[in-house]
Design a protein around this motif. Sequence first.
Motif, PDB file in Angstrom:
ATOM      1  N   LEU A 170      37.561   3.807  32.042  1.00 46.22           N
ATOM      2  CA  LEU A 170      38.332   3.727  33.266  1.00 46.22           C
ATOM      3  C   LEU A 170      39.814   3.962  32.981  1.00 46.22           C
ATOM      4  N   HIS A 221      46.066   2.897  41.409  1.00 41.95           N
ATOM      5  CA  HIS A 221      44.660   3.251  41.602  1.00 41.95           C
ATOM      6  C   HIS A 221      44.041   2.270  42.593  1.00 41.95           C
ATOM      7  N   GLY A 224      44.434  -0.194  46.445  1.00 43.26           N
ATOM      8  CA  GLY A 224      45.295  -0.352  45.284  1.00 43.26           C
ATOM      9  C   GLY A 224      46.360  -1.388  45.545  1.00 43.26           C
ATOM     10  N   ASN A 237      41.677   0.148  42.488  1.00 41.90           N
ATOM     11  CA  ASN A 237      40.798  -0.595  41.586  1.00 41.90           C
ATOM     12  C   ASN A 237      40.548  -2.020  42.075  1.00 41.90           C
ATOM     13  N   ASN A 238      40.781  -2.248  43.372  1.00 41.69           N
ATOM     14  CA  ASN A 238      40.443  -3.522  44.002  1.00 41.69           C
ATOM     15  C   ASN A 238      39.297  -3.310  44.982  1.00 41.69           C
ATOM     16  N   MET A 269      37.989   5.419  43.367  1.00 38.40           N
ATOM     17  CA  MET A 269      38.496   4.377  42.483  1.00 38.40           C
ATOM     18  C   MET A 269      39.092   4.959  41.206  1.00 38.40           C
ATOM     19  N   LEU A 270      38.719   6.185  40.866  1.00 35.31           N
ATOM     20  CA  LEU A 270      39.239   6.831  39.665  1.00 35.31           C
ATOM     21  C   LEU A 270      40.496   7.651  39.932  1.00 35.31           C
ATOM     22  N   TYR A 326      42.121   2.164  33.934  1.00 40.48           N
ATOM     23  CA  TYR A 326      42.754   0.855  33.976  1.00 40.48           C
ATOM     24  C   TYR A 326      41.865  -0.109  33.204  1.00 40.48           C
ATOM     25  N   ARG A 357      33.348   5.537  44.495  1.00 38.34           N
ATOM     26  CA  ARG A 357      33.659   5.337  43.073  1.00 38.34           C
ATOM     27  C   ARG A 357      34.633   6.402  42.581  1.00 38.34           C
ATOM     28  N   LEU A 376      32.428   1.281  36.700  1.00 42.32           N
ATOM     29  CA  LEU A 376      32.501   1.240  38.157  1.00 42.32           C
ATOM     30  C   LEU A 376      31.241   0.618  38.755  1.00 42.32           C
ATOM     31  N   TRP A 389      38.520  -3.412  37.006  1.00 39.99           N
ATOM     32  CA  TRP A 389      38.650  -3.439  38.457  1.00 39.99           C
ATOM     33  C   TRP A 389      38.462  -4.881  38.924  1.00 39.99           C
ATOM     34  N   HIS A 403      39.067 -10.226  37.993  1.00 38.89           N
ATOM     35  CA  HIS A 403      38.835  -8.920  37.388  1.00 38.89           C
ATOM     36  C   HIS A 403      37.488  -8.931  36.660  1.00 38.89           C
TER      37      HIS A 403
END
Length: 221
Positions: free
Chosen positions: A30, A151, A171, A153-154, A133-134, A32, A130, A102, A35, A96
């Motif tokens: 990922l 991103h 994000g 990613n939440n 999310m990237l 990050y 998904r 993902l 997520w 997290h």
Amino acid sequence: MPISKLNRLAVLALLSLLNACGTNSYGATLPYDAWRLGFFAPNYMEVWIETANVIDINDRIFRRAMSGVAAVGSPPNLRGNPKGWPKKPGDGKGKHVFGADLPQLIYVRWQSLAEPQTYEAFIEIPDAMRQKMLEGGNTYCKASKFWLMDHRNNVAIGLAPGGIAKTWIMGTCLDAIEVSRVQGTVAPKGPYEGYSNGLYRDLDPEAKAYIDKFGIPFDSW
């Protein structure tokens, strides 16, 4: 090859017998570190999350990725409005999911304390979401007044009376995108898988006062 939906449901039904794998290298793919999975509820409509379990795209199971209270507002003097969902939902109270790739499926079992009733729902995260999310972007953040690489990613899930689970991805500064609205089902064993003899946690006094006076706006979610 991804497991079938039927097999995923069977796996999730047996999660109480399995241990989640908390450390692995999949998260390294990922952009990050991890997520985040968060939950919130409409004003006064308090929620207790018994468990939120995740299956990622590598068919790995993360049991109890989140549990406990969801974020909820209880404005004083009954001034809050629980009807509908906010145009800009927050990311809720959560954790997290470190080590996971993902998500492809999220199972949540929760107590809607306003009713009270216990529900469960299966929330699929489509591939298109998904991919979102990237995707990153250099975004101006009004709160900090800085440009930053952000991103979505939440993963935020709103839980409402009647068994409604609505999901967004967002994000830190990127706007939320709606993923789905799922109608959950009543959990057959009741609260705490039947171990509390049907007893629920008490509502906050402000929440109880609102519901006693105005009721629950079931059709608004």
